[in-house]
Design a protein around this motif. Structure first.
Motif, PDB file in Angstrom:
ATOM      1  N   PHE A  86       0.858  -1.192   0.000  1.00 49.89           N
ATOM      2  CA  PHE A  86       0.000   0.000   0.000  1.00 49.89           C
ATOM      3  C   PHE A  86       0.896   1.244   0.000  1.00 49.89           C
ATOM      4  O   PHE A  86       0.712   2.167  -0.790  1.00 49.89           O
ATOM      5  CB  PHE A  86      -0.900  -0.019   1.250  1.00 49.89           C
ATOM      6  CG  PHE A  86      -1.771   1.199   1.431  1.00 49.89           C
ATOM      7  CD1 PHE A  86      -3.101   1.187   1.012  1.00 49.89           C
ATOM      8  CD2 PHE A  86      -1.285   2.353   2.042  1.00 49.89           C
ATOM      9  CE1 PHE A  86      -3.917   2.301   1.188  1.00 49.89           C
ATOM     10  CE2 PHE A  86      -2.089   3.473   2.217  1.00 49.89           C
ATOM     11  CZ  PHE A  86      -3.414   3.445   1.787  1.00 49.89           C
ATOM     12  N   ARG A  87       1.889   1.232   0.888  1.00 48.08           N
ATOM     13  CA  ARG A  87       2.802   2.380   0.967  1.00 48.08           C
ATOM     14  C   ARG A  87       3.511   2.599  -0.357  1.00 48.08           C
ATOM     15  O   ARG A  87       3.619   3.727  -0.844  1.00 48.08           O
ATOM     16  CB  ARG A  87       3.811   2.135   2.100  1.00 48.08           C
ATOM     17  CG  ARG A  87       4.645   3.358   2.430  1.00 48.08           C
ATOM     18  CD  ARG A  87       5.818   3.023   3.341  1.00 48.08           C
ATOM     19  NE  ARG A  87       5.472   2.765   4.744  1.00 48.08           N
ATOM     20  CZ  ARG A  87       5.111   3.697   5.627  1.00 48.08           C
ATOM     21  NH1 ARG A  87       5.017   4.957   5.249  1.00 48.08           N
ATOM     22  NH2 ARG A  87       4.829   3.373   6.875  1.00 48.08           N
ATOM     23  N   ARG A  88       3.978   1.504  -0.987  1.00 51.69           N
ATOM     24  CA  ARG A  88       4.705   1.615  -2.260  1.00 51.69           C
ATOM     25  C   ARG A  88       3.794   2.112  -3.392  1.00 51.69           C
ATOM     26  O   ARG A  88       4.180   2.964  -4.182  1.00 51.69           O
ATOM     27  CB  ARG A  88       5.283   0.254  -2.664  1.00 51.69           C
ATOM     28  CG  ARG A  88       6.393  -0.213  -1.772  1.00 51.69           C
ATOM     29  CD  ARG A  88       7.125  -1.436  -2.369  1.00 51.69           C
ATOM     30  NE  ARG A  88       8.017  -1.982  -1.364  1.00 51.69           N
ATOM     31  CZ  ARG A  88       7.778  -3.085  -0.648  1.00 51.69           C
ATOM     32  NH1 ARG A  88       6.688  -3.808  -0.865  1.00 51.69           N
ATOM     33  NH2 ARG A  88       8.632  -3.488   0.270  1.00 51.69           N
ATOM     34  N   ALA A  89       2.584   1.553  -3.455  1.00 52.40           N
ATOM     35  CA  ALA A  89       1.662   1.934  -4.533  1.00 52.40           C
ATOM     36  C   ALA A  89       1.278   3.409  -4.401  1.00 52.40           C
ATOM     37  O   ALA A  89       1.159   4.127  -5.396  1.00 52.40           O
ATOM     38  CB  ALA A  89       0.416   1.058  -4.501  1.00 52.40           C
ATOM     39  N   LEU A  90       1.109   3.852  -3.164  1.00 48.96           N
ATOM     40  CA  LEU A  90       0.780   5.263  -2.924  1.00 48.96           C
ATOM     41  C   LEU A  90       1.932   6.151  -3.386  1.00 48.96           C
ATOM     42  O   LEU A  90       1.723   7.136  -4.101  1.00 48.96           O
ATOM     43  CB  LEU A  90       0.510   5.452  -1.420  1.00 48.96           C
ATOM     44  CG  LEU A  90       0.238   6.884  -0.978  1.00 48.96           C
ATOM     45  CD1 LEU A  90      -1.111   7.355  -1.494  1.00 48.96           C
ATOM     46  CD2 LEU A  90       0.289   6.984   0.558  1.00 48.96           C
TER      47      LEU A  90
END
Ligand code: ARG
Length: 414
Positions: free
Chosen positions: A307-311
Motif C-alpha cells: 500500500f505504501r509503495r503503490a501510494l
C-alpha cells in the motif's frame, strides 16, 4: 406537487473533497434530496421557512463511500459455521448491517459478492424506503473458476455443490455476466486469483485466465457495468489489469510492474489494510479455517507495505475494507491504517469520497457536497484532518436530505 423541503445546514468546518481543503463557517442549502448551494455563511440566502440545522463547531464531510463490503455476511459465522445460514437469513442480517453501516457515516456502499442476489434485494428494499441503509451498488454472485476463491469448497463431493457465480471458459463467463446483469447486478465482481478465506486456494496463484477475464470485461463494459477483480498475486493482478478491469481488490502482492500498469490503465486499487487485525485477533473464534489464518499471516503485512509503495508510485487508491469479514459499522477503523502507511488524512478522506465516487461511476451523485449531488453528509466533533480516527465517531448523518442520525452535542435544529 408540494414544494420540496428546504434545509440549511451550518458547518463550523466543511471538508471540500474536490479541492482538498477545509472551509470554515459554511452553509449547505438543501432542496429535497439534493444540494442546491454551498457557500460561506452570510453569502447563501436562506429562504424563509427553511429548516435550520446548526452543527456548531463540528467538521462536516460528504457521506463516506465504502467500495468493498459484503453486507449479507456475518463475520462471526465464517467457514463451516456459515454453511447453516440460509440466503433469506443472510438478507435479514444484511438489513441490520446496512443500518449499522449507514449510521457509521457510510452513505454509499459497493457490495462485491453476495449469494442468491441478497444484495440486489437489499438495494431494492433500501431504495423503496422499506429499510434504512446506504445507497448500494451491487454485484450479485462473484464470478470465478470451479474450485476457486469465488466458489465454495467446504463440502465433500457427495453434496455436489458449486457456487452460483462459477463459470469456466470465456463463453460461459460471458453468459454469466449476462445472467447476473439480468438479475440486477450494477457491477461485476470476478476472482482473478486465490484468496485467504477460501478453502484450498492460494492467494498468489492466478485463477481466471487472461482470455476469460477479457471476455468478462468486454461483456460487462458493453452492458454498462464496471468490473472489480479480487486479486492478491502479482501475476493475476497484472493479467486482470491488462484485461481491462476497473479495480483490483486487495492487491496484496502487487509488484512494481503491476503498479505501473495500474497507473497507465487508470485501474484503481482497493486495498483492505485494516481487516488483517480482526482476522488474526478474532478469526479463530469467528470460524475462519486454520489454513486461512496461516495465509493471512503471510499476506497481511506485505499488503500494508505494498500500500505504501503503490501510494508513493502514484497509484489511485480507493477506500474499501472487506466489511463482513469484520463487524459492519466499524469500517472507519481503516482510515488510521491508511495514514499510518503513508496517506495524509485528506488523501484518506478523498479515497473514501471523490475517488471512490469516480470508481463507482457515481461522480455526479456522491463524493462531494456540490450543487446537484445528493445531500449525503456527516459530521464529526473532533478534527479528522488532525486525527483521522475521528471518523470512527460520527455524530450526525444525513442521506438524501433526511437526517438519519443526530447525536451531535453541538447541533441545534430549528
Ligand atoms: N476476502 C479476502 C480473501 O479471502 C480477505 C483478505 C483479507 N486479508 C487481507 N490482508 N486483506 O482473500
Amino acid at each position: 406537487p408540494a414544494a420540496e423541503a428546504v434545509v440549511a445546514v451550518r458547518a463550523g468546518a466543511l471538508v471540500d473533497t474536490v479541492a482538498g481543503r477545509v472551509l470554515s463557517d459554511q452553509i449547505i442549502l438543501i432542496e429535497g434530496e439534493r444540494v442546491r448551494a454551498v457557500g460561506p455563511s452570510g453569502t447563501v440566502s436562506i429562504p424563509a421557512g427553511a429548516q435550520r440545522i446548526d452543527l456548531g463547531r463540528a467538521t462536516v464531510l460528504p457521506g463516506l463511500i465504502e467500495a468493498h463490503a459484503h453486507l449479507t455476511s456475518d463475520p462471526f459465522r465464517a467457514g463451516y459455521q456459515g454453511l447453516g445460514v440460509s440466503a433469506i437469513r443472510e438478507a435479514l442480517y444484511g438489513a441490520k448491517a446496512a443500518r449499522d453501516t449507514l449510521e457509521a457515516g457510510f452513505t454509499t456502499v459497493r457490495n462485491v459478492g453476495a449469494g442468491a442476489y441478497g444484495d440486489v434485494a437489499l438495494r431494492d428494499a433500501i431504495n423503496d424506503g422499506d429499510i434504512p441503509g446506504p445507497r448500494l451498488l451491487v454485484s450479485g454472485p462473484a464470478l470465478g473458476i470451479k474450485g476457486g476463491h469465488c466458489d465454495n469448497n467446504l463440502l465433500a463431493p457427495d453434496f455436489n455443490y458449486t457456487a452460483e457465480g462459477v463459470a469456466d471458459g470465456p463463453w460461459a463467463a460471458r453468459a454469466k455476466v449476462r445472467e447476473v446483469v439480468k438479475y440486477g447486478a450494477d457491477v461485476i465482481k470476478l476472482c482473478a486469483t486465490g484468496g485467504v478465506l477460501s478453502k484450498n486456494t492460494d492467494p498468489g496463484v492466478q485463477q481466471y485466465t487472461f482470455e476469460e477475464m477479457q471476455a468478462i470485461v468486454e461483456e460487462a463494459h458493453k452492458l454498462g457495468r464496471k468490473v472489480a477483480a479480487h486479486a492478491h498475486g502479482a501475476e493475476g493482478i497484472k493479467q486482470a489489469i491488462r484485461a481491462g478491469v476497473d479495480s483490483i481488490e486487495h492487491a496484496s502482492l502487487i509488484d512494481a510492474e503491476g503498479m505501473r500498469l495500474a497507473r497507465q490503465k487508470g485501474t484503481a486499487l482497493v486495498m483492505d489494510i485494516y481487516v488483517d487485525e480482526f482476522i488474526l485477533a478474532e478469526g479463530e473464534r469467528a470460524g475462519i479455517l486454520p489454513e486461512s489464518l496461516e495465509k493471512e499471516r503471510k499476506v497481511g503485512q506485505l499488503q500494508r507495505d505494498n500500500f505504501r509503495r503503490a501510494l508513493a508510485a502514484g497509484d489511485r487508491i480507493v477506500f474499501g475494507t472487506d466489511a463482513g469479514v469484520y463487524p459492519h459499522g466499524t469500517n472507519a477503523k481503516q482510515f488510521a491504517y491508511m495514514v499510518q502507511y503513508g496517506m495524509t488524512p485528506m488523501q484518506a478522506i478523498q479515497a473514501a469520497t471523490v475517488n471512490a465516487a469516480e470508481l463507482l461511476g457515481w461522480q455526479d451523485k456522491v463524493g462531494s457536497l456540490t450543487p446537484g449531488k445528493y445531500a449525503d453528509l456527516i459530521a464529526v466533533e473532533a478534527d479528522p484532518l488532525k486525527d483521522v480516527s475521528a471518523l470512527t465517531r460520527v455524530s450526525f448523518v444525513m442521506k438524501g436530505g433526511r437526517v438519519v442520525k443526530s447525536a451531535a452535542p453541538s447541533a441545534t435544529v430549528g
